[in-house]
Write a protein that holds these residues in place. Structure first.
Motif, short mmCIF file in Angstrom:
data_model
loop_
_atom_site.label_atom_id
_atom_site.label_comp_id
_atom_site.label_asym_id
_atom_site.label_seq_id
_atom_site.Cartn_x
_atom_site.Cartn_y
_atom_site.Cartn_z
N SER A 47 0.75 -1.09 0.00
CA SER A 47 0.08 0.00 -0.03
C SER A 47 0.85 1.19 -0.05
O SER A 47 2.18 1.21 0.24
CB SER A 47 -0.95 0.00 1.12
OG SER A 47 -0.09 0.38 2.33
N GLY A 48 0.29 2.46 -0.31
CA GLY A 48 0.77 3.53 -0.05
C GLY A 48 1.14 4.00 1.33
O GLY A 48 2.30 4.38 1.55
N THR A 49 0.35 3.43 2.29
CA THR A 49 0.69 3.74 3.57
C THR A 49 1.69 2.92 3.89
O THR A 49 2.65 3.59 4.92
CB THR A 49 -0.75 3.19 4.41
OG1 THR A 49 -1.72 3.74 3.93
CG2 THR A 49 -0.37 3.63 5.83
N LEU A 52 5.04 4.98 2.84
CA LEU A 52 5.17 6.05 3.95
C LEU A 52 5.81 5.47 5.39
O LEU A 52 6.71 6.37 5.79
CB LEU A 52 3.93 6.72 4.22
CG LEU A 52 3.54 8.03 3.11
CD1 LEU A 52 2.10 8.20 3.44
CD2 LEU A 52 4.38 9.14 3.46
N THR A 73 -4.74 16.95 3.94
CA THR A 73 -4.32 15.54 3.09
C THR A 73 -5.12 14.70 3.44
O THR A 73 -6.14 14.72 4.46
CB THR A 73 -2.97 15.28 3.33
OG1 THR A 73 -2.45 14.18 2.53
CG2 THR A 73 -2.59 15.08 4.82
N PHE A 74 -5.05 13.42 2.92
CA PHE A 74 -5.62 12.25 3.67
C PHE A 74 -5.00 11.82 4.82
O PHE A 74 -3.67 11.79 4.78
CB PHE A 74 -6.08 11.04 2.55
CG PHE A 74 -6.38 9.94 2.78
CD1 PHE A 74 -7.71 9.90 3.27
CD2 PHE A 74 -5.84 8.64 2.69
CE1 PHE A 74 -8.61 8.74 3.77
CE2 PHE A 74 -6.70 7.46 3.01
CZ PHE A 74 -7.71 7.60 3.57
N ALA A 76 -3.70 9.03 5.81
CA ALA A 76 -2.91 8.22 5.53
C ALA A 76 -1.39 8.80 5.67
O ALA A 76 -0.55 8.13 5.58
CB ALA A 76 -2.83 7.16 4.23
N SER A 77 -1.29 10.06 5.13
CA SER A 77 -0.28 10.65 5.13
C SER A 77 0.39 10.98 6.45
O SER A 77 1.57 11.02 6.66
CB SER A 77 -0.48 12.16 4.68
OG SER A 77 -1.06 12.20 3.28
N VAL A 125 2.51 16.98 0.18
CA VAL A 125 1.56 15.96 -0.60
C VAL A 125 1.21 16.67 -1.77
O VAL A 125 1.16 17.85 -1.82
CB VAL A 125 0.36 16.00 0.25
CG1 VAL A 125 -0.70 14.96 -0.15
CG2 VAL A 125 0.81 15.32 1.61
N ALA A 153 0.85 9.77 -3.70
CA ALA A 153 -0.34 8.73 -3.85
C ALA A 153 -1.31 9.20 -4.86
O ALA A 153 -2.13 8.58 -5.61
CB ALA A 153 -1.02 8.69 -2.53
N GLU A 154 -1.70 10.63 -5.05
CA GLU A 154 -2.89 10.97 -5.92
C GLU A 154 -2.21 11.57 -7.16
O GLU A 154 -2.81 12.16 -8.10
CB GLU A 154 -3.51 12.13 -5.03
CG GLU A 154 -4.18 11.33 -3.99
CD GLU A 154 -4.84 12.29 -3.11
OE1 GLU A 154 -4.95 13.53 -3.62
OE2 GLU A 154 -5.30 12.19 -1.96
N SER A 175 0.49 5.24 -4.68
CA SER A 175 -0.54 4.34 -4.21
C SER A 175 -1.37 3.83 -5.62
O SER A 175 -1.59 4.54 -6.49
CB SER A 175 -1.35 5.08 -3.26
OG SER A 175 -2.83 4.41 -3.20
N ASN A 177 -4.24 2.11 -4.76
CA ASN A 177 -5.63 1.83 -4.04
C ASN A 177 -6.74 1.81 -5.26
O ASN A 177 -6.58 2.45 -6.21
CB ASN A 177 -5.78 2.66 -2.83
CG ASN A 177 -6.84 1.96 -2.14
OD1 ASN A 177 -6.78 1.00 -1.63
ND2 ASN A 177 -7.68 2.89 -1.78
N LYS A 180 -7.47 5.39 -7.08
CA LYS A 180 -6.48 6.15 -7.37
C LYS A 180 -6.28 6.01 -8.93
O LYS A 180 -7.24 5.45 -9.74
CB LYS A 180 -4.89 5.50 -7.08
CG LYS A 180 -4.91 5.78 -5.46
CD LYS A 180 -5.31 7.04 -5.07
CE LYS A 180 -4.66 7.41 -3.51
NZ LYS A 180 -5.23 6.81 -2.30
N GLY A 187 -2.54 -1.59 -3.47
CA GLY A 187 -0.84 -1.53 -3.45
C GLY A 187 -0.28 -0.09 -3.37
O GLY A 187 -0.97 0.85 -3.39
#
Ligand SMILES: *Cc1c(COP(=O)(O)O)cnc(C)c1O
Length: 367
Positions: A47-49, A52, A73-74, A76-77, A125, A153-154, A175, A177, A180, A187
């Motif tokens: 994952s992106g998480t 990070l 941000t979201f 998860a950052s 971000v 991620a975005e 990311s 996910n 995205k 992933g």
């Protein structure tokens, strides 16, 4: 899905590479390196998480450290900062890119240093695909010699002055996910500057097994590697990435067109030709004192027609879970949250969908 994905997944089954390693993982990493910057070293992860989290570990962030993170941000950052026992320090956005404000960043760093706790890393971000002000931010993190982690991620495919997002920082994360611009269902990837960092990331992502015939461990490891099945989907998705970007950029043009004559509605757009956004999400800011309707009026009006939209990310410093964290800046991110709305932005919006959205928006505007 573009159609090519199944071929790579079938190959994985045919060759019995059903594991968190294999030809698709290596292939997807190569594809990503070729796409963003050939000298980058990419490690595909779950994952992106997790990417990070590993970036923070490689930056040696540990208990009692402070890490500066963009507030807008979201979540998860910011969450992985807490996984490391460190403390997030949130920073406001500027009005042009909605990303980290260089002035507030500088203030946060200097204040940390004056208190004897120099921030260990900075997480910037590229929100909704819009590149942050990388020249200004890099000048600051370089001057103070602080690790820069880029949450892209975005923003896969976005670029600043011709250089792809994810390649500016000491580390970048991507990311894949489900929501995205390209997806492997779930992933992510860590973008490194050196192969040494990439190998360290893979080591930690595969349970930190030392080189021995038995299971030998001298570090705490994680199960963060990407599956060879998932990576097969990713390889297929790389074939349609540029198409997805053009669809999303067309969506942005569509909204610019709808709102071009509406005073008080700003469509989120690149501040200059230095910026190339993949326009993962298209968003607007509504000034109620001019339009007579608020972003919430618009959201509810769209919902009546069964069209989903969503307020912009609620800043982290306003989240209950982070209420005790420090915050540097003014009210830019708070106002964006108050007045901003993400509009339907899928790569698969049809002309018919767009007509329906346009009718619904005009219904409120002409009220
Ligand atoms: C999606 C996202 C993440 C997390 O990625 P996952 O792959 O879902 O873990 C991190 N940061 C931002 C800005 C995101 O949008």
């Amino acid at each position: 899905m573009g159609g090519g994905e199944q071929k790579y997944v079938q190959e994985a089954f045919d060759t019995n590479w059903v594991a968190p390693l294999g030809p698709n993982v290596n292939g997807f990493e190569k594809d990503l390196e070729n796409y963003i910057e050939e000298s980058s070293k990419v490690a595909c992860l779950s994952s992106g998480t997790s990417a990070l989290h590993l970036a923070l570990i490689l930056a040696k962030v540990s208990k009692d450290d402070e890490v500066i993170c963009q507030s807008m941000t979201f979540s998860a950052s910011a969450n992985p900062i807490v996984y490391q026992g460190a403390t997030p320090v949130f920073v406001d956005s500027e009005k042009e890119t909605w990303n980290m404000c260089p002035k507030s960043l500088l203030e946060a760093i200097e204040d940390g240093i004056s208190k004897g706790n120099k921030p260990k890393a900075v997480i910037v971000v590229h929100l909704y695909g819009m590149p942050a002000k990388m020249d200004e931010i890099l000048a600051i993190t370089n001057k103070y010699n602080i690790t820069l982690i880029e949450d892209a991620a975005e923003a896969l495919g976005s670029a600043y002055k011709g250089k792809k997002c994810g390649t500016f920082g000491d580390f970048g994360i991507l990311s894949f996910n489900g929501n995205k611009i390209i997806t492997t269902s779930g992933g992510g990837a860590l973008v490194c500057k050196s192969d040494d960092d990439k190998q360290k990331a893979i080591f930690l992502a595969t349970q930190a097994r030392d080189n021995a015939p038995h299971y030998q461990h001298s570090h705490i490891g994680y199960n963060y590697r990407m599956s060879n099945i998932t990576a097969g989907i990713g390889r297929g998705q790389m074939e349609v990435l540029d198409k997805h970007i053009s669809y999303r950029r067309n969506n942005n043009e569509f909204y610019k067109d709808i709102f071009s004559n509406i005073e008080g509605v700003e469509v989120f757009k690149e501040p200059s030709t230095d910026y190339f956004s993949n326009h993962w999400l298209s968003a607007i800011v509504v000034d109620k004192s001019v339009t007579g309707f608020s972003r919430e009026d618009l959201r509810l009006s769209l919902l009546e027609d069964n069209i989903e939209s969503r307020p912009l990310w609620k800043p982290m410093h306003m989240q209950p879970v982070f209420k005790d964290c420090s915050y540097y800046g003014t009210s830019v991110s708070e106002e964006l949250f108050e007045n901003g709305l993400c509009l339907p932005s899928g790569s698969n919006l049809t002309e018919e969908d767009k007509e329906r959205i346009k009718r619904s928006i005009n219904k409120l505007i002409n009220k």
